[in-house]
Design a protein around this motif. Structure first.
Motif, short mmCIF file in Angstrom:
data_model
loop_
_atom_site.label_atom_id
_atom_site.label_comp_id
_atom_site.label_asym_id
_atom_site.label_seq_id
_atom_site.Cartn_x
_atom_site.Cartn_y
_atom_site.Cartn_z
N MET A 7 0.84 -1.18 0.00
CA MET A 7 0.00 0.00 0.00
C MET A 7 0.88 1.24 0.00
N LYS A 8 0.43 2.25 -0.67
CA LYS A 8 1.18 3.49 -0.77
C LYS A 8 0.45 4.58 0.01
N ALA A 9 1.21 5.27 0.86
CA ALA A 9 0.63 6.35 1.65
C ALA A 9 0.27 7.52 0.75
N SER A 10 -0.94 8.02 0.91
CA SER A 10 -1.39 9.15 0.11
C SER A 10 -2.80 9.53 0.54
N THR A 11 -3.41 10.44 -0.17
CA THR A 11 -4.81 10.79 0.01
C THR A 11 -5.56 10.22 -1.17
N TYR A 12 -6.64 9.51 -0.89
CA TYR A 12 -7.40 8.84 -1.93
C TYR A 12 -8.84 9.30 -1.91
N THR A 13 -9.45 9.32 -3.07
CA THR A 13 -10.87 9.59 -3.19
C THR A 13 -11.54 8.27 -3.56
N MET A 14 -12.51 7.87 -2.74
CA MET A 14 -13.23 6.62 -2.99
C MET A 14 -14.72 6.90 -2.90
N THR A 15 -15.49 6.01 -3.49
CA THR A 15 -16.94 6.15 -3.46
C THR A 15 -17.56 4.97 -2.73
N LYS A 16 -18.78 5.17 -2.28
CA LYS A 16 -19.48 4.14 -1.51
C LYS A 16 -19.75 2.87 -2.32
N ASP A 17 -19.86 3.00 -3.62
CA ASP A 17 -20.20 1.84 -4.44
C ASP A 17 -18.99 1.03 -4.89
N MET A 18 -17.79 1.41 -4.42
CA MET A 18 -16.59 0.67 -4.79
C MET A 18 -16.56 -0.68 -4.07
N SER A 19 -16.16 -1.71 -4.78
CA SER A 19 -16.03 -3.03 -4.17
C SER A 19 -14.71 -3.09 -3.39
N LEU A 20 -14.57 -4.10 -2.55
CA LEU A 20 -13.34 -4.28 -1.80
C LEU A 20 -12.16 -4.44 -2.75
N GLU A 21 -12.34 -5.18 -3.83
CA GLU A 21 -11.27 -5.37 -4.81
C GLU A 21 -10.84 -4.04 -5.43
N GLU A 22 -11.81 -3.17 -5.73
CA GLU A 22 -11.49 -1.87 -6.31
C GLU A 22 -10.72 -1.00 -5.32
N ILE A 23 -11.10 -1.05 -4.06
CA ILE A 23 -10.42 -0.27 -3.03
C ILE A 23 -8.98 -0.74 -2.87
N VAL A 24 -8.79 -2.05 -2.80
CA VAL A 24 -7.43 -2.60 -2.67
C VAL A 24 -6.59 -2.22 -3.87
N LYS A 25 -7.17 -2.29 -5.05
CA LYS A 25 -6.44 -1.94 -6.28
C LYS A 25 -5.99 -0.47 -6.24
N VAL A 26 -6.89 0.41 -5.80
CA VAL A 26 -6.55 1.84 -5.70
C VAL A 26 -5.42 2.04 -4.70
N LEU A 27 -5.51 1.39 -3.55
CA LEU A 27 -4.48 1.55 -2.52
C LEU A 27 -3.13 1.00 -2.97
N GLU A 28 -3.16 -0.08 -3.74
CA GLU A 28 -1.91 -0.67 -4.23
C GLU A 28 -1.27 0.16 -5.34
N SER A 29 -2.10 0.78 -6.15
CA SER A 29 -1.56 1.51 -7.31
C SER A 29 -1.04 2.90 -6.97
N GLY A 30 -1.40 3.42 -5.82
CA GLY A 30 -0.93 4.75 -5.44
C GLY A 30 -1.96 5.81 -5.75
N ASN A 31 -1.62 7.01 -5.44
CA ASN A 31 -2.54 8.13 -5.59
C ASN A 31 -2.79 8.44 -7.05
N SER A 32 -4.05 8.55 -7.38
CA SER A 32 -4.41 8.92 -8.74
C SER A 32 -5.16 10.25 -8.72
#
Length: 150
Positions: free
Chosen positions: A1-26
């Protein structure tokens, strides 16, 4: 996981959240957030879209009324049927666009991309009930709209 600030939505699945956290800040400063509220009409949604994007209200309404575009959507989404193409229905997608908060890349996002994102959310919700529905989805949408008016 990469430390950063992330924007996520309520409809994101657990897999999508993990993918965002692994890929870094977008983070993208051009990202827009549009909230569509329950109980609003296509005309309300069109105002919201025109206020948040670079599209005019008239452009949005024209797409919402476009029977040819609606026909293409009927071919793409299992829950949309020819019923929405009935001439007595002013806005074919009325009742089918899932209210929620959505994020888009920028103010130039196409109206079609917004509509299809909302329909994708509707599909996610309806897929849970697909096997138990005994009548066409249009019947349920019509009954829900009548109940809401009451």
């Amino acid at each position: 996981m990469k430390a950063s600030t992330y924007t996520m939505t309520k409809d994101m699945s657990l897999e999508e959240i993990v993918k965002v956290l692994e890929s870094g800040n977008s983070y993208n400063p051009d990202v827009i957030t549009i909230t569509f509220k329950e109980g609003e009409w296509i005309t309300d949604y069109s105002k919201t879209i025109s206020n948040k994007t670079n599209h005019t209200y008239d452009e949005v309404i024209a797409i919402m009324k476009d029977k040819n575009y609606a026909k293409k959507l009927v071919d793409s989404y299992w829950f949309l049927t020819e019923d929405i193409l009935n001439e007595s229905i002013y806005y074919p997608l009325e009742g089918y666009l899932a209210p929620n908060t959505y994020q888009f890349s920028n103010k130039d996002v196409s109206v079609e991309a917004i509509i299809e994102t909302m329909l994708n959310q509707t599909e996610k919700v309806l897929n849970k009930y697909k096997d138990s529905m005994t009548l066409p989805v249009h019947y349920y949408v019509t009954m829900a709209s009548l109940a809401e008016l009451e």
